[in-house]
Design an enzyme around this catalytic site. Structure first.
Site, PDB file in Angstrom:
ATOM      1  N   ASP A 124       0.858  -1.187   0.000  1.00  0.00           N
ATOM      2  CA  ASP A 124       0.000   0.000   0.000  1.00  0.00           C
ATOM      3  C   ASP A 124       0.891   1.232   0.000  1.00  0.00           C
ATOM      4  O   ASP A 124       1.996   1.208   0.552  1.00  0.00           O
ATOM      5  CB  ASP A 124      -0.903   0.019   1.236  1.00  0.00           C
ATOM      6  CG  ASP A 124      -2.008  -1.018   1.190  1.00  0.00           C
ATOM      7  OD1 ASP A 124      -2.501  -1.322   0.089  1.00  0.00           O
ATOM      8  OD2 ASP A 124      -2.393  -1.515   2.261  1.00  0.00           O
ATOM      9  N   ASP A 140      -7.058  -1.372  -4.732  1.00  0.00           N
ATOM     10  CA  ASP A 140      -8.177  -0.969  -3.876  1.00  0.00           C
ATOM     11  C   ASP A 140      -9.060   0.053  -4.587  1.00  0.00           C
ATOM     12  O   ASP A 140     -10.290   0.003  -4.486  1.00  0.00           O
ATOM     13  CB  ASP A 140      -7.664  -0.374  -2.560  1.00  0.00           C
ATOM     14  CG  ASP A 140      -6.886  -1.371  -1.717  1.00  0.00           C
ATOM     15  OD1 ASP A 140      -7.159  -2.584  -1.813  1.00  0.00           O
ATOM     16  OD2 ASP A 140      -5.999  -0.930  -0.962  1.00  0.00           O
TER      17      ASP A 140
END
Length: 158
Positions: A124, A140
């Site tokens: 991330d 995402d």
């Protein structure tokens, strides 16, 4: 002489899935090559206090839900991906919003699923600090866009 054109059913689905997956994999590869995974996380302010690039990993699902669930989440990603591929091949012709929605879901599921299978965690790096939101990635985003497209399709049928 006639020529036959091979038409792929739900072709937009495949293009969107490929674009989402490629975008996710390329951005994650850039992050891993450019940043060190450190504690505290290495971060670069793009707009200080608003948006930073922050390299972290996540063993859970989106927004760190189900932390340390990488074993079952990797299989869930695979099952969802195989289900979407099967649906696109064997299912009905999808409308444009459905193709974009399911394509985004597939690209996102594959992007994060590949991370889970390779390393047991997801990379991330998108860090919106002004809303104190969990750090996330392109997969995402694709999954969330996919959900919005599918909701739009459900609320506005052809």
């Amino acid at each position: 002489m006639s020529s036959r054109h091979f038409k792929i059913k739900n072709s937009l689905f495949w293009w969107v899935a490929g674009l989402a997956l490629a975008s996710d994999r390329l951005t994650k590869a850039w992050i891993v090559a450019t940043y060190a995974l450190t504690v505290p996380p290495q971060t670069t302010p793009i707009i200080p206090g608003v948006f930073h690039i922050t390299y972290v990993t996540n063993t859970g699902a989106a927004f760190s839900l189900f932390a340390n669930g990488s074993i079952w989440l990797r299989w869930l990603s695979l099952i969802v991906s195989l289900g979407l591929i099967t649906w696109a091949i064997l299912g009905p012709r999808l409308d444009r919003w459905q193709q974009v929605g399911y394509g985004c879901l597939l690209g996102g599921a594959l992007g994060n699923g590949i991370d889970r299978f390779l390393t047991g965690e997801v990379v991330d790096f998108l860090d919106f600090r002004w809303i104190q939101f969990p750090v996330f990635n392109v997969a995402d985003i694709a999954i969330n866009i996919g959900i919005v497209c599918l909701l739009w399709s459900a609320w506005h049928p052809r």
